[in-house]
Design a protein around this motif. Structure first.
Motif, mmCIF file in Angstrom:
data_model
loop_
_atom_site.group_PDB
_atom_site.id
_atom_site.type_symbol
_atom_site.label_atom_id
_atom_site.label_comp_id
_atom_site.label_asym_id
_atom_site.label_seq_id
_atom_site.Cartn_x
_atom_site.Cartn_y
_atom_site.Cartn_z
ATOM 1 N N LEU A 165 -19.555 28.380 -7.386
ATOM 2 C CA LEU A 165 -20.399 28.599 -6.210
ATOM 3 C C LEU A 165 -21.858 28.260 -6.486
ATOM 4 C CD1 LEU A 165 -18.959 31.891 -4.682
ATOM 5 C CD2 LEU A 165 -18.815 29.574 -3.751
ATOM 6 N N SER A 166 -22.327 28.539 -7.693
ATOM 7 C CA SER A 166 -23.732 28.234 -7.996
ATOM 8 C C SER A 166 -23.968 26.730 -8.003
ATOM 9 C CB SER A 166 -24.150 28.859 -9.321
ATOM 10 O OG SER A 166 -23.484 28.247 -10.400
ATOM 11 N N ILE A 167 -22.975 25.962 -8.428
ATOM 12 C CA ILE A 167 -23.111 24.500 -8.384
ATOM 13 C C ILE A 167 -23.208 24.029 -6.940
ATOM 14 C CG2 ILE A 167 -21.878 22.338 -8.828
ATOM 15 C CD1 ILE A 167 -20.878 23.613 -11.435
ATOM 16 N N LEU A 168 -22.448 24.681 -6.051
ATOM 17 C CA LEU A 168 -22.468 24.291 -4.640
ATOM 18 C C LEU A 168 -23.712 24.784 -3.908
ATOM 19 C CD1 LEU A 168 -18.731 24.954 -3.698
ATOM 20 C CD2 LEU A 168 -19.824 22.745 -4.129
ATOM 21 N N LEU A 169 -24.184 25.976 -4.244
ATOM 22 C CA LEU A 169 -25.274 26.578 -3.488
ATOM 23 C C LEU A 169 -26.666 26.149 -3.932
ATOM 24 C CD1 LEU A 169 -23.938 30.225 -3.114
ATOM 25 C CD2 LEU A 169 -23.984 28.425 -1.384
ATOM 26 N N PHE A 170 -26.842 25.857 -5.214
ATOM 27 C CA PHE A 170 -28.161 25.515 -5.713
ATOM 28 C C PHE A 170 -28.302 24.002 -5.812
ATOM 29 C CE2 PHE A 170 -27.471 29.804 -7.405
ATOM 30 C CZ PHE A 170 -28.567 30.423 -6.846
ATOM 31 N N ASP A 171 -29.531 23.565 -5.664
ATOM 32 C CA ASP A 171 -29.822 22.140 -5.721
ATOM 33 C C ASP A 171 -29.832 21.700 -7.179
ATOM 34 O OD1 ASP A 171 -30.484 19.612 -4.887
ATOM 35 O OD2 ASP A 171 -32.636 20.030 -4.809
ATOM 36 N N MET A 172 -28.706 21.183 -7.641
ATOM 37 C CA MET A 172 -28.568 20.783 -9.043
ATOM 38 C C MET A 172 -28.283 19.293 -9.129
ATOM 39 S SD MET A 172 -26.245 23.750 -10.791
ATOM 40 C CE MET A 172 -26.217 22.852 -12.318
ATOM 41 N N ILE A 173 -28.782 18.699 -10.180
ATOM 42 C CA ILE A 173 -28.440 17.318 -10.491
ATOM 43 C C ILE A 173 -27.449 17.370 -11.646
ATOM 44 C CG2 ILE A 173 -29.292 15.105 -11.298
ATOM 45 C CD1 ILE A 173 -32.024 15.879 -10.066
ATOM 46 N N LEU A 174 -26.199 17.027 -11.357
ATOM 47 C CA LEU A 174 -25.160 17.084 -12.374
ATOM 48 C C LEU A 174 -25.020 15.736 -13.067
ATOM 49 C CD1 LEU A 174 -22.354 19.158 -10.617
ATOM 50 C CD2 LEU A 174 -23.884 19.882 -12.430
ATOM 51 N N THR A 175 -25.114 15.763 -14.371
ATOM 52 C CA THR A 175 -24.839 14.583 -15.172
ATOM 53 C C THR A 175 -23.541 14.837 -15.931
ATOM 54 O OG1 THR A 175 -26.078 15.414 -17.068
ATOM 55 C CG2 THR A 175 -27.308 14.123 -15.435
ATOM 56 N N SER A 176 -23.015 13.809 -16.553
ATOM 57 C CA SER A 176 -21.773 14.000 -17.301
ATOM 58 C C SER A 176 -21.994 14.947 -18.479
ATOM 59 C CB SER A 176 -21.223 12.658 -17.769
ATOM 60 O OG SER A 176 -22.163 11.990 -18.579
ATOM 61 N N ALA A 177 -23.159 14.911 -19.098
ATOM 62 C CA ALA A 177 -23.451 15.811 -20.216
ATOM 63 C C ALA A 177 -23.549 17.262 -19.739
ATOM 64 C CB ALA A 177 -24.749 15.394 -20.902
ATOM 65 N N THR A 178 -24.152 17.485 -18.567
ATOM 66 C CA THR A 178 -24.248 18.836 -18.020
ATOM 67 C C THR A 178 -22.872 19.375 -17.685
ATOM 68 O OG1 THR A 178 -26.395 18.245 -17.086
ATOM 69 C CG2 THR A 178 -25.374 20.241 -16.264
#
Length: 186
Positions: free
Chosen positions: A151-164
């Motif tokens: 849910l935190s990945i969906l709710l917060f403005d995050m830039i996901l990289t493959s390393a993250t």
């Protein structure tokens, strides 16, 4: 891991691998975070140090006369007092006035919701521990952590990289191994 070094307790290989995976994920995340903020990681290290010190103190006391709820209340009170005193030398006490979302009702509502939900999560976790076997309780806590992370990945403005994503998956694997080691112990 604390009990392995300080209290010289026998620890299973699965639990040691679990801790190593969690440490690797936590250690690699700051280097792979595209939105790196040193202040956030500074306070996370402070929090982890407090939790570690609290766990060491808790394990070193032989007769534990406090209930789980009382221990949580003391932990929260100690954290608030320590963080209040730590916020002045770091400059965070006065920089709060420059926070851009300070006067938005959504920010205050989110803070209150986070506090209430955190309290109810702590309360339900304490009740779960008293009603279930340790392995089952660990499985439910793991499930709650997976839902929270998703849910935190969906709710917060995050830039996901493959390393993250790799760091998040490594942390999830470490948590799953911890649950597995708890169930094998019972």
């Amino acid at each position: 891991m604390i009990s392995l070094f300080i209290f010289v307790q026998k620890t299973s290989p699965a639990k040691i691998c679990s801790v190593l995976f969690l440490l690797a994920a936590a250690g690699c995340l700051p280097f792979n975070d595209s939105q790196f903020d040193p202040d956030g990681y500074f306070w996370a290290v402070i929090h982890l140090s407090c939790v570690g010190a609290y766990r060491i103190l808790q394990k070193s006391q032989k007769p534990n006369t406090l209930s789980d709820i009382d221990q949580q209340y003391l932990n929260y009170i100690f954290s608030v007092v320590l963080l209040a005193f730590a916020s002045h030398p770091t400059g965070d006490l006065f920089s709060v006035l420059d926070f851009p979302f300070l006067y938005f009702y959504r920010f205050h509502g989110s803070c209150c919701a986070s506090g209430f939900l955190g309290f109810f999560l702590m309360f339900s976790t304490v009740k779960l521990k008293s009603l279930m076997a340790p392995g089952q309780c660990a499985a439910w806590i793991f499930f709650a952590k997976v839902i929270t992370a998703g849910l935190s990945i969906l709710l917060f403005d995050m830039i996901l990289t493959s390393a993250t994503v790799g760091c998040l998956l490594l942390g999830g694997l470490g948590e799953a191994l911890l649950v597995f080691s708890e169930q094998k112990r019972v």
